[in-house]
Design an enzyme around this catalytic site. Sequence first.
Site, PDB file in Angstrom:
ATOM      1  N   SER A 427     117.719 -17.146  35.504  1.00  0.00           N
ATOM      2  CA  SER A 427     117.999 -18.246  34.587  1.00  0.00           C
ATOM      3  C   SER A 427     119.262 -17.918  33.791  1.00  0.00           C
ATOM      4  O   SER A 427     120.328 -17.757  34.375  1.00  0.00           O
ATOM      5  CB  SER A 427     116.786 -18.484  33.685  1.00  0.00           C
ATOM      6  N   ASP A 511     113.036 -26.925  41.366  1.00  0.00           N
ATOM      7  CA  ASP A 511     113.333 -26.408  40.028  1.00  0.00           C
ATOM      8  C   ASP A 511     113.954 -27.541  39.211  1.00  0.00           C
ATOM      9  O   ASP A 511     115.086 -27.962  39.470  1.00  0.00           O
ATOM     10  CB  ASP A 511     114.300 -25.224  40.121  1.00  0.00           C
ATOM     11  N   HIS A 546     111.091 -23.247  38.459  1.00  0.00           N
ATOM     12  CA  HIS A 546     111.923 -22.251  37.798  1.00  0.00           C
ATOM     13  C   HIS A 546     111.241 -20.892  37.720  1.00  0.00           C
ATOM     14  O   HIS A 546     111.858 -19.907  37.342  1.00  0.00           O
ATOM     15  CB  HIS A 546     112.279 -22.741  36.396  1.00  0.00           C
TER      16      HIS A 546
END
Length: 573
Positions: A427, A511, A546
């Site tokens: 991320s 995601d 994610h």
Amino acid sequence: MVLDPNTLSPDGTISLTNQAFSHDGTFLAYGTSQSGSDWQEIHIRQVDTGKEYPEVLHWCKFSGIAWHHDNTGFFYNRLPEPGTVAEEDQSKFSRVYWHLLNTPQSEDELIFERPEAKELSFTPHISEDGQYLFLIVWNGTDPRNRLYYREVESTDPFIRLLDEADASYDLIGNDGPVFYLQTNLNAPKCRIIAIDSRQPQRENWHELIAEQDDVIAFAQIVHQQFVITYMHDAHHQIKLYDKEGSLLQELALPTLGSVIDLSGKPDGDELFITFTSYLYPSTVFRYDFVSNTLQPLRPSQAKFDPSDYETTQVFYPSKDGTRVPMFLTHKKGLVLDGNNPVLIYGYGGFDISLTPSFGITPLLWVEHGGIYAVANLRGGNEYGEEWHEAGMLEKKQNVFDDFMAAAEWLIEQKYTQSSLVSIMGGSNGGLLVAACLVQRPDLYGAVICRVPVIDMLRYHRFTVGRYWVGEYGDAEHNAEHFAFMYAYSPLHNVRPDIQYPPTLIMTADTDDRVVPAHARKFAATLQTAQAGDAPVLLRVEMKAGHGMGKPTAKVIEEESDILAFLFKTFNMQ
């Protein structure tokens, strides 16, 4: 067994995302997510019988649930029904509703909204005494928040107790109309204050526990004492204070590690502490206030002998001389001959601290002779809000400098050499390793780039990317931001004819937090520019998001691929 998440779907791709028990434990409201999405549905179950109520609440994202103490229903926040707002506003216009148990969502009562401030979100919370309904008001990932309240049974407008968004205000508890809060207002490492809602003017606020040298990570009221978890050099300590702010004692934790969770009642005599570290599996401890004893509630089930390994903490200088902490975990008796493979993990952003945690992949890595390093970079909260601000916006390059300095220090100290250094992050941490890769491709032997933010000029246009503008900046509408963001944006700084190290870029097809386009564009750009023979690989997980709610089988496959990539790259057995 109240609820088994493994039974939510045959393939494990529906996961449990949040849960809220009613005050007396009779009911459970729980959120589920499909394929790792941030969107969730809220379901209701009676705990003793396992009865599922027919209603399902939709259009929930980052939703809180606050049960009324009489069990008639709960308050929750949700987003607009699709089609009622423009597509780009689908994650805006947060509203708080009241849901009456055993009624359809269409009958839910609107409690609060601020359509003139569509960027704000509202999370409901009911005080432990059941008297007050609080709204925690937030804007994206900005740690500065607001706080509104009214009595639970009231229909009067909410009182905007704190409405300037000038600091973070975390509600700890209350004694009737006196509210206790943790805040970093005029205290970057936080302090504890009391606000009497009958005299809420700032000149009447009472400081109970002043800012210390260490950061307050979080606090609770248990046994009518403040239980405060401090962060000292990126690991936790627990201290007990009375209601007047006098220190009573510090609890002795098992080792250098992290407090994952604290739980207890304001009038209770016991405190439950979930503790972990790199070589210490998550364990629940029970502290008895009456006997002043701290003991494990039950032994860990992890089959792991830590006696052959050790974790140490070192400090190294960054490019500008800033002292940065780093944890190193490896086998005992490590030889500093420069021939040890190293995996360095980092994040460096959004006020998030990397404190010690137990994980299977790092253990497998050190079992096979590797060193697992975690660098506590600027941008996190390890040393308070000033540490965070030193790694955001125009100072984001400090984070990359800190991370590159970690590798340089390990090489200088003969732990390893550049060809045996691997880096990993996800991320915002994916942005970190990608930026370091394009800035110093010679420094690394392998790169694991997970669900990364890559295109810093356009990231805010996708899904919830707008939440991150306060952290990164807005290159589209601010020329000054464009200059510093373009300077480090990984997608725009890939250079042709460079020999990049072996790189594994990882994303997921559904995601909806960091869209997979980031990873795909980065992989294509790197592959085109690659002048060497090292592979640049793109791994796309299907029916996943994610990272949240990934079924165990997918987690095992993903972690196995990471280890296989590293073992092959470094010729490890």
